[in-house]
Design a protein around this motif. Structure first.
Motif, PDB file in Angstrom:
ATOM      1  N   VAL A 191       0.825  -1.213   0.000  1.00 40.86           N
ATOM      2  CA  VAL A 191       0.000   0.000   0.000  1.00 40.86           C
ATOM      3  C   VAL A 191       0.855   1.257   0.000  1.00 40.86           C
ATOM      4  CG1 VAL A 191      -1.630   1.334   1.417  1.00 40.86           C
ATOM      5  CG2 VAL A 191      -1.996  -1.106   1.057  1.00 40.86           C
ATOM      6  N   VAL A 192       2.065   1.196   0.550  1.00 39.49           N
ATOM      7  CA  VAL A 192       2.922   2.386   0.679  1.00 39.49           C
ATOM      8  C   VAL A 192       3.188   3.042  -0.676  1.00 39.49           C
ATOM      9  CG1 VAL A 192       5.164   3.249   1.430  1.00 39.49           C
ATOM     10  CG2 VAL A 192       3.953   1.560   2.818  1.00 39.49           C
ATOM     11  N   PRO A 193       3.715   2.323  -1.693  1.00 37.76           N
ATOM     12  CA  PRO A 193       3.932   2.991  -2.985  1.00 37.76           C
ATOM     13  C   PRO A 193       2.628   3.394  -3.662  1.00 37.76           C
ATOM     14  CG  PRO A 193       4.389   0.643  -3.158  1.00 37.76           C
ATOM     15  CD  PRO A 193       4.220   0.936  -1.709  1.00 37.76           C
ATOM     16  N   ALA A 194       1.565   2.634  -3.431  1.00 34.97           N
ATOM     17  CA  ALA A 194       0.278   2.982  -4.040  1.00 34.97           C
ATOM     18  C   ALA A 194      -0.226   4.328  -3.524  1.00 34.97           C
ATOM     19  CB  ALA A 194      -0.746   1.888  -3.759  1.00 34.97           C
ATOM     20  N   ILE A 195      -0.117   4.548  -2.211  1.00 32.54           N
ATOM     21  CA  ILE A 195      -0.532   5.828  -1.620  1.00 32.54           C
ATOM     22  C   ILE A 195       0.330   6.966  -2.140  1.00 32.54           C
ATOM     23  CG2 ILE A 195      -0.441   7.128   0.533  1.00 32.54           C
ATOM     24  CD1 ILE A 195      -2.943   5.607   0.432  1.00 32.54           C
ATOM     25  N   ALA A 196       1.633   6.733  -2.254  1.00 37.35           N
ATOM     26  CA  ALA A 196       2.537   7.780  -2.742  1.00 37.35           C
ATOM     27  C   ALA A 196       2.197   8.167  -4.179  1.00 37.35           C
ATOM     28  CB  ALA A 196       3.983   7.303  -2.643  1.00 37.35           C
ATOM     29  N   ILE A 197       1.870   7.183  -4.996  1.00 38.00           N
ATOM     30  CA  ILE A 197       1.507   7.470  -6.393  1.00 38.00           C
ATOM     31  C   ILE A 197       0.219   8.285  -6.462  1.00 38.00           C
ATOM     32  CG2 ILE A 197       0.747   6.398  -8.552  1.00 38.00           C
ATOM     33  CD1 ILE A 197       2.687   4.083  -7.900  1.00 38.00           C
ATOM     34  N   ALA A 211      -0.964  10.279  -4.157  1.00 42.35           N
ATOM     35  CA  ALA A 211      -0.686  11.636  -3.670  1.00 42.35           C
ATOM     36  C   ALA A 211      -0.005  12.470  -4.745  1.00 42.35           C
ATOM     37  CB  ALA A 211       0.181  11.571  -2.415  1.00 42.35           C
ATOM     38  N   TYR A 212       0.900  11.844  -5.480  1.00 45.66           N
ATOM     39  CA  TYR A 212       1.628  12.568  -6.522  1.00 45.66           C
ATOM     40  C   TYR A 212       0.699  13.015  -7.642  1.00 45.66           C
ATOM     41  CZ  TYR A 212       5.207  13.675  -9.983  1.00 45.66           C
ATOM     42  OH  TYR A 212       5.995  14.324 -10.917  1.00 45.66           O
ATOM     43  N   TYR A 213      -0.279  12.180  -7.986  1.00 54.55           N
ATOM     44  CA  TYR A 213      -1.176  12.488  -9.106  1.00 54.55           C
ATOM     45  C   TYR A 213      -2.501  13.097  -8.652  1.00 54.55           C
ATOM     46  CZ  TYR A 213       1.967  10.090 -12.300  1.00 54.55           C
ATOM     47  OH  TYR A 213       3.052   9.735 -13.069  1.00 54.55           O
ATOM     48  N   THR A 214      -2.542  13.633  -7.440  1.00 54.81           N
ATOM     49  CA  THR A 214      -3.751  14.335  -7.007  1.00 54.81           C
ATOM     50  C   THR A 214      -4.012  15.509  -7.945  1.00 54.81           C
ATOM     51  OG1 THR A 214      -3.298  13.782  -4.699  1.00 54.81           O
ATOM     52  CG2 THR A 214      -4.870  15.542  -5.108  1.00 54.81           C
ATOM     53  N   PRO A 215      -5.195  15.563  -8.565  1.00 51.58           N
ATOM     54  CA  PRO A 215      -5.490  16.651  -9.524  1.00 51.58           C
ATOM     55  C   PRO A 215      -5.688  17.989  -8.821  1.00 51.58           C
ATOM     56  CG  PRO A 215      -7.406  15.237  -9.232  1.00 51.58           C
ATOM     57  CD  PRO A 215      -6.285  14.593  -8.469  1.00 51.58           C
ATOM     58  N   LYS A 216      -4.596  18.738  -8.678  1.00 49.87           N
ATOM     59  CA  LYS A 216      -4.645  20.005  -7.938  1.00 49.87           C
ATOM     60  C   LYS A 216      -5.420  21.093  -8.661  1.00 49.87           C
ATOM     61  CE  LYS A 216      -0.043  19.064  -5.960  1.00 49.87           C
ATOM     62  NZ  LYS A 216       0.152  17.794  -6.710  1.00 49.87           N
ATOM     63  N   SER A 217      -5.422  21.044 -10.008  1.00 49.71           N
ATOM     64  CA  SER A 217      -6.039  22.127 -10.774  1.00 49.71           C
ATOM     65  C   SER A 217      -7.472  21.810 -11.199  1.00 49.71           C
ATOM     66  CB  SER A 217      -5.192  22.431 -12.028  1.00 49.71           C
ATOM     67  OG  SER A 217      -5.083  21.273 -12.840  1.00 49.71           O
ATOM     68  N   PRO A 233     -12.301  14.667  -9.453  1.00 52.12           N
ATOM     69  CA  PRO A 233     -13.123  13.611 -10.079  1.00 52.12           C
ATOM     70  C   PRO A 233     -13.453  12.479  -9.106  1.00 52.12           C
ATOM     71  CG  PRO A 233     -11.274  14.227 -11.489  1.00 52.12           C
ATOM     72  CD  PRO A 233     -11.047  14.895 -10.179  1.00 52.12           C
ATOM     73  N   TRP A 234     -14.653  11.921  -9.283  1.00 55.89           N
ATOM     74  CA  TRP A 234     -15.077  10.811  -8.443  1.00 55.89           C
ATOM     75  C   TRP A 234     -14.197   9.582  -8.647  1.00 55.89           C
ATOM     76  CZ3 TRP A 234     -17.980  11.358  -4.390  1.00 55.89           C
ATOM     77  CH2 TRP A 234     -18.892  12.417  -4.327  1.00 55.89           C
ATOM     78  N   GLY A 235     -13.647   9.442  -9.847  1.00 52.67           N
ATOM     79  CA  GLY A 235     -12.764   8.309 -10.109  1.00 52.67           C
ATOM     80  C   GLY A 235     -11.529   8.322  -9.220  1.00 52.67           C
ATOM     81  N   PHE A 236     -11.030   9.534  -8.955  1.00 50.63           N
ATOM     82  CA  PHE A 236      -9.862   9.648  -8.082  1.00 50.63           C
ATOM     83  C   PHE A 236     -10.224   9.268  -6.649  1.00 50.63           C
ATOM     84  CE2 PHE A 236      -6.891  11.992  -5.354  1.00 50.63           C
ATOM     85  CZ  PHE A 236      -5.686  11.564  -5.883  1.00 50.63           C
ATOM     86  N   TYR A 237     -11.403   9.727  -6.207  1.00 53.22           N
ATOM     87  CA  TYR A 237     -11.856   9.343  -4.866  1.00 53.22           C
ATOM     88  C   TYR A 237     -12.044   7.824  -4.777  1.00 53.22           C
ATOM     89  CZ  TYR A 237     -12.701  14.126  -3.253  1.00 53.22           C
ATOM     90  OH  TYR A 237     -12.550  15.422  -2.843  1.00 53.22           O
TER      91      TYR A 237
END
Length: 509
Positions: A362-368, A370-376, A381-385
């Motif tokens: 889960v550790v690398p999955a969470i980091a990925i 967090a990195y691709y959180t759509p800031k703009s 998107p619901w898909g990200f949630y």
């Protein structure tokens, strides 16, 4: 099975001991053909044998235990409420632009659960017989928690919701709150060992997990949802929780009677209790278990402590994280029940080791994520949630499996004669192993981050620590998992304090 087994024939039933008539004929009487009715003691013995598992363990039977389980659930639920409230504060502090290092300072408030070993012998040995060995400490601790929460509710606004939150004051106040909760935990853990029958002691871990989960949900998700809809403020919520503590504590103090302490389990004086505690460290099994528990959560500080704050920093509202947490509540509550069949057996730690592998992934999955959180993108998107929920679900299942199985293992190896101190020793080891990685990681993140224009190479300490944590997790499993498997297959005598006494005596000779 013993009561239905065919009765083996003795010499008498084969004719060698048949009664003879005066004329010398060997007449067989009716009493020789019909086996005598078993005595009540024999029936009890047979039923006890029939209830045993193949390995000799008595099968678990919850008949007459449901009331005790309900009480344990209530006590552990109360314990979880302050924990949930303390989890709210880092999110509020992050909203007020407090640094990771300062939040790391606030994390020190939960250390009493890792230090309770120092006063556990006092709680275990000193008590008022008329009140009860465990109630003598549980009742005052819970009353003080309620009073403290009511008092805190009047000062929280001036300490938290200001331009520069008083992190040091908040840390001290919640440290005191946790200190009282830790004392209550010592008493309840010890009470669970005697409140439940021996064959049902494994269910204490289930009560612990479910109760703390419900309490944490009340303090964290419950407050966040109510605040989001403008129904309550943090000071008001804390005041209501304080009143709840007082009501429940008085009810249990009045209506629940604690069993008298058996003569063989009567605790020694306080000095002897400390001496016994230190003798436990002479046990080879305890020393190796300490090394396992001190290091086995090093890889999870990124996911447990940092990830929620990083998602919040990247634009996900704290209320949305609370909603996602609430969706996971059924998993946290029902999973320990589903896992009980594996944790009530003779090797409960096997489940923890299987869950450990999943949790490391889960550790690398969470980091990925967090990195691709759509800031703009607004709204996110619901898909990200959905992706966050999926990873969070996997993490929740693995985390709960590790927690429940470790608690069941502790209950299994603890010596009932010093149950409170023994359970506290093992829980302290486990808590310390979960506390220090978060504090250290929080402070390292700021030092490893460089985001200003003057930085030659811009870096984010969160992702650096995620890479380090993943490799540490893999290394731990390769090196330490065999030791953990070996520990749970040791004989019960190797976990008893008298084994340490024997070692000391041999050393003197």
């Amino acid at each position: 099975m013993g009561a239905l087994a065919p009765r083996q024939r003795g010499c008498r039933e084969q004719g060698q001991g048949a009664s003879a008539a005066p004329g010398g004929q060997g007449d067989t009487e009716l009493s020789d053909l019909v086996p005598p009715a078993p005595s009540r003691r024999e029936e009890e013995r047979r039923h006890k044998v029939s209830d045993q598992k193949p390995g000799g363990e008595v099968a678990s039977d919850l008949t007459g235990e449901y009331g005790n389980i309900a009480i344990l659930l209530v006590l552990y639920t109360l314990q979880g409420i302050p924990m949930g409230l303390s989890a709210v504060l880092p999110l509020i502090l992050k909203e007020r632009h407090v640094s990771f290092s300062d939040i790391g300072t606030f994390s020190l408030n939960s250390y009493p659960f890792s230090l309770k070993l120092f006063w556990a012998p006092v709680v275990d040995a000193a008590y008022i017989a008329r009140v009860g060995r465990r109630k003598s400490w549980m009742v005052p601790a819970q009353l003080l928690i309620g009073i403290l929460m009511i008092g805190l509710s009047s000062s929280l606004d001036s300490w938290l919701y200001v331009e520069e939150p008083r992190v040091g004051t908040l840390t001290c106040m919640f440290f005191l709150l946790y200190l009282l909760c830790a004392t209550q935990d010592i008493a309840v853990d010890g009470w669970a060992l005697t409140m439940l029958r021996k064959e049902n002691v494994g269910y204490a871990a289930t009560c612990n997990s479910i109760g703390q989960t419900i309490g944490h949900a009340m303090g964290f998700t419950g407050f966040m949802v109510l605040e989001q809809f403008g129904l309550i403020t943090l000071p008001t919520f804390m005041f209501m929780c304080g009143v709840l503590f007082l009501i429940v504590t008085v009810a249990i103090a009045v209506f629940k009677t604690e069993k008298p302490v058996p003569a063989q389990d009567e605790p020694d004086d306080i000095v002897s209790a400390y001496r016994d505690m230190f003798r436990l460290f002479q046990l080879r099994a305890v020393r190796w278990l300490f090394l396992v528990l001190l290091t086995w959560k090093m890889a999870f500080a990124v996911t447990d402590s940092l990830a929620p704050l990083k998602f919040q920093e990247n634009g996900i509202p704290k209320e949305h994280m609370a909603y996602m947490t609430s969706l996971l509540m059924p998993v946290y509550i029902l999973l320990p029940v589903a896992l009980a069949r594996w944790t009530a057996g003779s090797a409960p730690f096997d489940l923890a080791l299987k869950a450990y592998q999943l949790r490391v992934l889960v550790v690398p999955a969470i980091a990925i994520l967090a990195y691709y959180t759509p800031k703009s993108v607004d709204p996110i998107p619901w898909g990200f949630y959905a992706a966050i929920m999926t990873v969070s679900l996997i993490s929740a299942v693995a985390s709960q499996a590790m927690f429940v199985s470790s608690m069941a293992f502790f209950a299994q190896v603890s010596d009932p004669a010093m149950g409170g101190t023994y359970m506290t020793l093992l829980n302290t080891m486990c808590n310390l192993g979960g506390m220090w990685p978060g504090t250290v990681t929080m402070n390292l993140v700021d030092g490893l981050s460089c985001q200003s224009e003057s930085c030659t190479v811009k870096s984010d300490g969160f992702y650096t620590m995620a890479v380090v944590a993943f490799h540490v997790g893999v290394l731990w499993y390769v090196v330490a998992a065999p030791t953990a498997k070996w520990l749970q297959h040791l004989k019960p005598a190797e976990w008893r304090a008298h084994a340490a006494n024997s070692v000391s005596a041999m050393a003197c000779v």
